[in-house]
Enzyme design. Structure first.
Site, PDB file in Angstrom:
ATOM      1  CG  MET A  90      -1.769  -1.192   1.173  1.00  0.00           C
ATOM      2  SD  MET A  90      -2.761  -1.640  -0.314  1.00  0.00           S
ATOM      3  CE  MET A  90      -4.361  -0.639   0.110  1.00  0.00           C
ATOM      4  CB  ILE A  92       2.040   6.156  -4.062  1.00  0.00           C
ATOM      5  CG1 ILE A  92       0.425   6.200  -3.817  1.00  0.00           C
ATOM      6  CG2 ILE A  92       2.297   7.158  -5.441  1.00  0.00           C
ATOM      7  CD1 ILE A  92      -0.314   7.439  -4.112  1.00  0.00           C
ATOM      8  CG  HIS A 109      -6.921  -1.912  -7.935  1.00  0.00           C
ATOM      9  ND1 HIS A 109      -6.359  -1.233  -6.793  1.00  0.00           N
ATOM     10  CD2 HIS A 109      -8.008  -1.451  -8.200  1.00  0.00           C
ATOM     11  CE1 HIS A 109      -7.320  -0.278  -6.682  1.00  0.00           C
ATOM     12  NE2 HIS A 109      -8.383  -0.429  -7.437  1.00  0.00           N
ATOM     13  CG  LEU A 144      -2.660   4.298  -7.902  1.00  0.00           C
ATOM     14  CD1 LEU A 144      -1.430   3.821  -7.161  1.00  0.00           C
ATOM     15  CD2 LEU A 144      -3.550   5.476  -6.889  1.00  0.00           C
ATOM     16  CG  ASP A 145      -4.506   1.146  -8.412  1.00  0.00           C
ATOM     17  OD1 ASP A 145      -3.554   0.374  -8.259  1.00  0.00           O
ATOM     18  OD2 ASP A 145      -4.977   1.858  -7.667  1.00  0.00           O
TER      19      ASP A 145
HETATM   20  C1  GAR Z   1      -6.213  -7.198  -1.569  1.00  0.00           C
HETATM   21  O1  GAR Z   1      -7.530  -7.140  -1.609  1.00  0.00           O
HETATM   22  C2  GAR Z   1      -5.438  -6.429  -2.640  1.00  0.00           C
HETATM   23  O2  GAR Z   1      -6.046  -6.617  -3.806  1.00  0.00           O
HETATM   24  C3  GAR Z   1      -5.725  -4.914  -2.130  1.00  0.00           C
HETATM   25  O3  GAR Z   1      -5.249  -5.049  -0.861  1.00  0.00           O
HETATM   26  C4  GAR Z   1      -5.688  -6.523  -0.336  1.00  0.00           C
HETATM   27  C5  GAR Z   1      -4.581  -7.218   0.326  1.00  0.00           C
HETATM   28  O4  GAR Z   1      -4.742  -8.300   1.018  1.00  0.00           O
HETATM   29  N1  GAR Z   1      -4.650  -4.157  -2.805  1.00  0.00           N
HETATM   30  C6  GAR Z   1      -4.992  -2.790  -2.996  1.00  0.00           C
HETATM   31  O5  GAR Z   1      -6.034  -2.192  -2.450  1.00  0.00           O
HETATM   32  C7  GAR Z   1      -3.718  -2.162  -3.634  1.00  0.00           C
HETATM   33  N2  GAR Z   1      -4.076  -0.632  -3.928  1.00  0.00           N
HETATM   34  P1  GAR Z   1      -3.722  -9.260   1.523  1.00  0.00           P
HETATM   35  O6  GAR Z   1      -2.448  -8.659   2.202  1.00  0.00           O
HETATM   36  O7  GAR Z   1      -4.290 -10.161   2.317  1.00  0.00           O
HETATM   37  O8  GAR Z   1      -2.992 -10.039   0.185  1.00  0.00           O
END
Ligand code: GAR
Length: 208
Positions: A90, A92, A109, A144-145
């Protein structure tokens, strides 16, 4: 043997899914390291218990984003990975970082990009009245994304859903699609054709 480095910030369930799938399917791939920008990330304990080398690089200890990214690049490059996998990472990233790993930096994402880049994707999908939600695996570019899409998955939004229920439904799908998309990528099975990343055997890159 291909090498990957996985970057996390917290729970690390996508990283876990990749490690488990790689083992179950006997991939010829080494998860060389798991790196977190948060020393307290729960995923680090799992990685350690699997005998994977772990690094905690606290971003708060660095004066600038550039300084943190430089340290992160050093930690990653020590393993000379074929792919760098963002799994709930998380932060940037600076353009210097995304350029350095161009073409081998993957992210997942939790939305059907290009809808809902950024944070609070599930809340925003619910507020928008979406009937479908999902997740996207893509190559990371400076924006981003954004970046070429490697795979997408979708789930229905159901009556009574709140953010947590929807997030859980999407997450289960993420755990299936991220290992698959990474395996395709590492095996060189995805090709850019007409502005779109496609599986060379015509396999559907859509998970439902
Ligand atoms: C997941 O849902 C992933 O897609 C999201 O965070 C979660 C991480 O879960 N990623 C984002 O939002 C990236 N911007 P995890 O740590 O259990 O894999």
């Amino acid at each position: 043997k291909k090498k990957v480095v996985i970057l996390i910030s917290g729970r690390g369930s996508n990283m876990e899914a990749i490690v488990h799938t790689a083992r179950r399917e006997a991939w010829d791939v080494e998860v060389a390291a798991v790196i977190s920008n948060r020393p307290e990330a729960a995923g680090l304990a799992f990685a350690k218990a699997q005998g994977i080398s772990t690094v905690a690089l606290d971003h708060k200890a660095y004066p600038t984003r550039e300084a943190f990214d430089a340290a992160l690049m050093d930690a990653i490059d020590a393993h000379a990975p074929d792919a760098v996998v963002l799994a709930g990472f998380m932060r940037i990233l600076t353009p210097g970082f995304t350029e350095h790993y161009a073409g081998r930096l993957l992210n997942i994402h939790p939305s059907l990009l290009p809808a809902f880049p950024g944070l609070h994707t599930h809340r925003r999908a619910l507020e928008a009245g979406c009937q479908l939600a999902g997740a996207t695996v893509h190559l990371v570019t400076a924006e981003l994304d954004h970046g070429p899409i490697l795979a997408q998955a979708m789930v229905p939004v159901l009556a009574g859903d709140d953010e947590a229920r929807l997030a859980q439904r999407v997450l289960s799908l993420e755990h299936q699609m991220y290992p698959r998309a990474l395996a395709w990528f590492l095996a060189g099975e995805l090709r850019q054709e007409g502005g779109r990343m496609q599986h060379r055997d015509g396999a559907a890159q859509l998970f439902t």
